[in-house]
Design a protein around this motif. Structure first.
Motif, PDB file in Angstrom:
ATOM      1  N   ASP A  24       0.811  -1.213   0.000  1.00  0.00           N
ATOM      2  CA  ASP A  24       0.000   0.000   0.000  1.00  0.00           C
ATOM      3  C   ASP A  24       0.848   1.269   0.000  1.00  0.00           C
ATOM      4  O   ASP A  24       0.530   2.233  -0.697  1.00  0.00           O
ATOM      5  N   TYR A  25       1.935   1.302   0.777  1.00  0.00           N
ATOM      6  CA  TYR A  25       2.749   2.522   0.839  1.00  0.00           C
ATOM      7  C   TYR A  25       3.425   2.822  -0.501  1.00  0.00           C
ATOM      8  O   TYR A  25       3.650   3.984  -0.837  1.00  0.00           O
ATOM      9  N   VAL A  28       0.675   4.382  -2.703  1.00  0.00           N
ATOM     10  CA  VAL A  28       0.483   5.784  -2.319  1.00  0.00           C
ATOM     11  C   VAL A  28       1.607   6.648  -2.890  1.00  0.00           C
ATOM     12  O   VAL A  28       1.351   7.705  -3.473  1.00  0.00           O
ATOM     13  N   GLU A  32       1.200   9.663  -5.555  1.00  0.00           N
ATOM     14  CA  GLU A  32       1.648  11.017  -5.204  1.00  0.00           C
ATOM     15  C   GLU A  32       2.648  11.544  -6.238  1.00  0.00           C
ATOM     16  O   GLU A  32       2.589  12.700  -6.640  1.00  0.00           O
TER      17      GLU A  32
END
Length: 73
Positions: A24-25, A28, A32
């Motif tokens: 997930d990170y 993200v 971004e």
């Protein structure tokens, strides 16, 4: 799965499959970075892979290392 790409770019479908398996990170961070660069997720991932192989490359087409590999086939 044997899939032949007729272009030098990843399809949105290929990116969707890849992203599905990322932590997930990382998802993200990629989203971004895409927003920061004002480009698609596909382009961001292509830039990341290309730049890993060739520090001056921004796409698969720019990637000199990848071009060398294509010429060897």
């Amino acid at each position: 799965m044997n899939q032949t790409f007729t272009t030098q770019h990843l399809s949105p479908e290929a990116i969707a499959q890849l992203v599905k398996y990322l932590p997930d990170y990382i998802k993200v961070a990629l989203n971004e970075k895409s927003s920061e660069l004002e480009c698609s997720l596909e382009a961001t991932i292509e830039m990341a892979i290309s730049n890993f192989l060739d520090e001056e490359a921004l796409s698969f087409e720019d990637c000199l290392w990848g071009g060398d590999m294509r010429a060897k086939k």
